[in-house]
Write a protein that holds these residues in place. Structure first.
Motif, mmCIF file in Angstrom:
data_model
loop_
_atom_site.group_PDB
_atom_site.id
_atom_site.type_symbol
_atom_site.label_atom_id
_atom_site.label_comp_id
_atom_site.label_asym_id
_atom_site.label_seq_id
_atom_site.Cartn_x
_atom_site.Cartn_y
_atom_site.Cartn_z
ATOM 1 N N HIS A 104 34.687 51.063 41.120
ATOM 2 C CA HIS A 104 35.111 50.386 39.850
ATOM 3 C C HIS A 104 34.052 50.506 38.696
ATOM 4 O O HIS A 104 34.472 49.972 37.535
ATOM 5 C CB HIS A 104 35.212 48.781 40.303
ATOM 6 C CG HIS A 104 36.311 48.127 41.192
ATOM 7 N ND1 HIS A 104 36.992 47.267 41.040
ATOM 8 C CD2 HIS A 104 36.676 48.726 42.472
ATOM 9 C CE1 HIS A 104 37.885 47.064 41.900
ATOM 10 N NE2 HIS A 104 37.492 47.979 42.691
ATOM 11 N N MET A 167 37.638 48.677 34.342
ATOM 12 C CA MET A 167 37.053 47.454 34.701
ATOM 13 C C MET A 167 36.178 46.872 33.924
ATOM 14 O O MET A 167 35.556 47.265 33.083
ATOM 15 C CB MET A 167 36.401 47.698 36.150
ATOM 16 C CG MET A 167 35.907 46.639 36.929
ATOM 17 S SD MET A 167 34.299 46.044 36.423
ATOM 18 C CE MET A 167 33.129 46.617 37.572
ATOM 19 N N SER A 207 41.325 46.144 36.553
ATOM 20 C CA SER A 207 40.453 45.033 37.221
ATOM 21 C C SER A 207 39.526 44.285 36.557
ATOM 22 O O SER A 207 38.472 44.578 36.024
ATOM 23 C CB SER A 207 39.626 46.177 38.133
ATOM 24 O OG SER A 207 38.402 45.395 38.971
ATOM 25 N N MET A 224 44.458 43.291 39.260
ATOM 26 C CA MET A 224 43.462 43.518 40.413
ATOM 27 C C MET A 224 42.393 42.552 39.970
ATOM 28 O O MET A 224 41.606 42.447 38.958
ATOM 29 C CB MET A 224 42.842 45.049 40.232
ATOM 30 C CG MET A 224 41.799 45.051 41.455
ATOM 31 S SD MET A 224 41.306 46.877 41.706
ATOM 32 C CE MET A 224 42.721 47.775 42.513
#
Length: 236
Positions: A104, A167, A207, A224
């Motif tokens: 990530h 992310m 994310s 996510m």
């Protein structure tokens, strides 16, 4: 009732509450029926608790430290999929590259180069997310918004590296509404990147969202979320 049953019931109840809140956040944002993947953050969480979570279907677990990830992988094995969600030092790539489902925290050329090198040498593809420090907090890692596209264009020819999305970690705030702009900016950035249609770069994953702000993140497009306290309780 033994301790194992107590752990199971606690995690199960937390998961049911989480799933209910996810459903409601999706409904509020007009995304009813969309899938939001839960990454169970297992930093400092014992293997017994993790195994109970896996039994309940939480098979994606996120670790912040490579040493802890390796240790848990050696005990738990392939029952779980492992996500590297913390800062990844380049010299630690060799210890986890063959154990992870998703990194990530790709945030610099040297890390991209090392991940690609290890993947190429071993005939695998490594899936990653680019970490973006939207709020430009000094205490957090990640690229600034205007650094992301130049970074992608620098790593575009790494054939063994797949960028699957973005992310971010929002600043901690008492009222999650104050973090909404962070998630909104990440979504906008993903849309700009998607339009460029780069090779090996997809924007399938956003994310974003943790225990204190995941509902707002979902309303802004997250698919996510990374949940620790909301599943396992406060860390000791």
């Amino acid at each position: 009732m033994d301790i194992k049953e107590v752990i199971t019931i606690t995690i199960k109840n937390n998961l049911l509450n989480l799933e209910k809140n996810i459903h409601e956040a999706l409904k509020r944002s007009g995304r009813e029926g969309d899938k939001v993947q839960i990454i169970a953050v297992t930093k400092t969480v014992g293997v017994d608790k993790i195994n109970e979570a896996i039994e309940l279907g939480l098979t994606n677990i996120g670790e912040n430290r490579t040493q802890e990830l390796v240790k848990k992988f050696d005990i738990i094995g392939n029952k779980a999929k492992y996500h590297m969600i913390g800062h990844l030092q380049t010299n630690k790539v060799k210890t986890i590259f063959d154990k992870i489902t998703l990194v990530h925290s790709l945030d610099r050329p040297s890390l991209a180069k090392e991940l690609n090198k290890r993947a190429k040498k071993n005939g695998i593809i490594i899936d990653t997310l680019i970490q973006v420090n939207i709020a430009e907090e000094e205490s957090k890692f990640g690229l600034k918004i205007d650094e992301v596209i130049p970074f992608i264009e620098k790593i575009i020819n790494y054939e063994n590296l797949n960028v699957k999305g973005l992310m971010t970690i929002a600043p901690y705030v008492e009222d999650a509404e104050e973090a909404r702009w962070v998630f909104r900016e990440l979504r906008r950035l993903s849309e700009v990147i998607k339009e460029k249609d780069y090779t090996n770069v997809k924007m399938d994953i956003l994310s974003m969202g943790m225990t204190n702000d995941y509902e707002v993140a979902i309303e802004e497009g997250s698919n996510m979320i990374r949940i620790g306290t909301g599943l396992f309780g406060q860390r000791k």
